[in-house]
Motif scaffolding. Sequence first.
Motif, short mmCIF file in Angstrom:
data_model
loop_
_atom_site.label_atom_id
_atom_site.label_comp_id
_atom_site.label_asym_id
_atom_site.label_seq_id
_atom_site.Cartn_x
_atom_site.Cartn_y
_atom_site.Cartn_z
N LYS A 2 0.68 -0.92 0.31
CA LYS A 2 0.24 -0.36 0.02
C LYS A 2 0.90 1.10 -0.32
O LYS A 2 2.00 1.16 0.68
CB LYS A 2 -0.97 -0.07 1.31
N CYS A 25 4.16 -0.95 3.90
CA CYS A 25 3.76 0.09 2.93
C CYS A 25 5.52 1.13 2.27
O CYS A 25 6.12 1.23 3.14
CB CYS A 25 2.54 1.47 4.09
N GLU A 44 -3.45 4.63 -1.68
CA GLU A 44 -4.34 3.79 -0.93
C GLU A 44 -4.80 3.68 0.38
O GLU A 44 -6.20 3.95 0.49
CB GLU A 44 -4.13 2.55 -0.58
N ARG A 60 -9.19 4.53 -5.96
CA ARG A 60 -7.63 3.84 -5.07
C ARG A 60 -8.10 4.23 -3.54
O ARG A 60 -7.55 3.48 -3.07
CB ARG A 60 -6.29 4.59 -5.60
N GLU A 62 -8.22 3.54 -0.03
CA GLU A 62 -9.52 2.84 1.37
C GLU A 62 -9.65 3.66 2.24
O GLU A 62 -10.92 3.11 3.04
CB GLU A 62 -8.54 1.52 1.19
N THR A 84 -14.08 4.17 0.11
CA THR A 84 -12.87 4.57 1.37
C THR A 84 -13.60 5.06 2.66
O THR A 84 -15.11 5.40 3.19
CB THR A 84 -13.01 6.08 0.47
#
Lengths: 318, 318
Positions: A2, A25, A44, A60, A62, A84
């Motif tokens: 991510k 990440c 993300e 994209r 999240e 999201t």
Amino acid sequence: MKRVLVVLPVQERHKEKLEKAGEGCIFTYSPVKEVTEDMIAEAEIIIGNAPAAKIGASDRLELLQLNSAGADQYIKPGILSDKTILTNATGAYSKAVAEHMFAMMFMLQKKLHLYRDAQAKAQWTDEGTVCSITDATVLVVGLGDIGLHFARMAKALGAYTIGVKRRISECPEGVDELYTTDQLDEVLPRADVIVSFLPGTKATYHIYTKERFALMKKNALFLNGGRGNAVDADVLYEVLGGHQIAAAGIDVTEPEPLPSEHPLWSLANVMITPHISGQYHLPETFERVVDISAENLSAYLNDRPLRNIVDFTTGYKK
Amino acid sequence: MKRVLVVLPVQERHKEKLEKAGEGCIFTYSPVKEVTEDMIAEAEIIIGNAPAAKIGASDRLELLQLNSAGADQYIKPGILSDKTILTNATGAYSKAVAEHMFAMMFMLQKKLHLYRDAQAKAQWTDEGTVCSITDATVLVVGLGDIGLHFARMAKALGAYTIGVKRRISECPEGVDELYTTDQLDEVLPRADVIVSFLPGTKATYHIYTKERFALMKKNALFLNGGRGNAVDADVLYEVLGGHQIAAAGIDVTEPEPLPSEHPLWSLANVMITPHISGQYHLPETFERVVDISAENLSAYLNDRPLRNIVDFTTGYKK
């Protein structure tokens, strides 16, 4: 892997904390003013209040972990995609905001705003009777972390405290009586101090109407540490100018900044601060924002429950 | 049959209370401004601050019960005869004075004095970092009723409290550490807030010297709710003008009223109120003055021990 975009004013130790929580990440750091649409589109996960206008309902994205308690800007249609998850930083600000509003209450109770005005003219003038926290019934409208912190401070110094919240629950420690928002009109006439910490939602928009101010005691103090649009500034001007209540202390206005020509600025019985009670003016606040962010980042990556998820329909945490 | 002269702004219920306590006495009531030398000369007992200059060391006067906590005017040579017992109203003012100074502390911690100045110019201006009571070490110099009340308020909200008093005693509840006045210089460097409630005596005259201010933290707040002559106003001006400490809040000055041309008025980092923290601005205060007076009147007439007897050499209660 991510991509995490961090738009907080972090120092090295904050980066270490976040990167430990988000192991594996890819981290990008940017001052909030320099955030581009491309940076957002690639992420993300975003930590911090990235400009709402630049998010463009990114598919994209999240998780958006805000650094604010208020989420008004982000729950509007078209800002965030349905995918999201939005979390806020409720809890980080409670001490800072509650203490600021508590200082305002004390200032108004002891007429220090009027003494400051007299001081500007080098005048040794007696402003008369004051009141005491020990005799006050303090009504806290919006009993989240901030409201509860305020109620407990008031209670610790001898006030009688009444809380108002959306949903009924057990009466928390530090609160003498608890009511729900639809009972607001019943409790307003009993309060010497009304302090509002309501978030900006449809339900709270201009909630303090002329009629509600008319229910308050003539010597009541009204404090707003939530969102400015809970009160119409013109109504507040009318109420205070006509001395329908004693005084008000507001850290939030509608609009913000309050235009310099607005007549509210010049009323002696209102104390205005420029929405600074929160922010990072209390150094501890930012540490708490980073802690909440790190906790939620780790929870999200490891499928654990998140703290402070915002309900898009109410603007409150779920 | 004793003659009792009452120079307090009493209402009927206060008269009843006093006359019950002083059964068999002859009562005269007079506004303090209309008190004559003859009235004083005839009285065995006076309740209230009769003008010191008119007392003329009256030989008849057995008991003078002041309505103030301070007794400076009455312990000077030539004012009272050796036969007169002097009692003050210590205790009646503790809540009013402590709360007023507490409001000042909060105001300075949250920079509300600067926000009030900005408001006067209709300016939406951020004044930067603030501090919290929970992180503060609060030093209370003069730990009588007022000082103790202040310390307990600070402690209730999470401060660490240090008390300084003349004579060592057991550390009272609400005070974390206790020292004597001769240890003042050791504790000044540790305090974030220094609040002084010292009475006006020879020992406390100009006690806060340049050197002592230099021992304080650069971000310290200094509060004076005792007597103005504990600090030389010119020293205070120099210390604050030079930002040797962060700010001061004073309800007392030297001289009083502070002359309108004194430069202290115009410093942004000092908050001045015109010696109004006590008086009867909090309605409860006067009730407590009458209660103490009635109690002492009855005690004196019935040979019981009196409360709040003032020691002429120190100006404190014995």
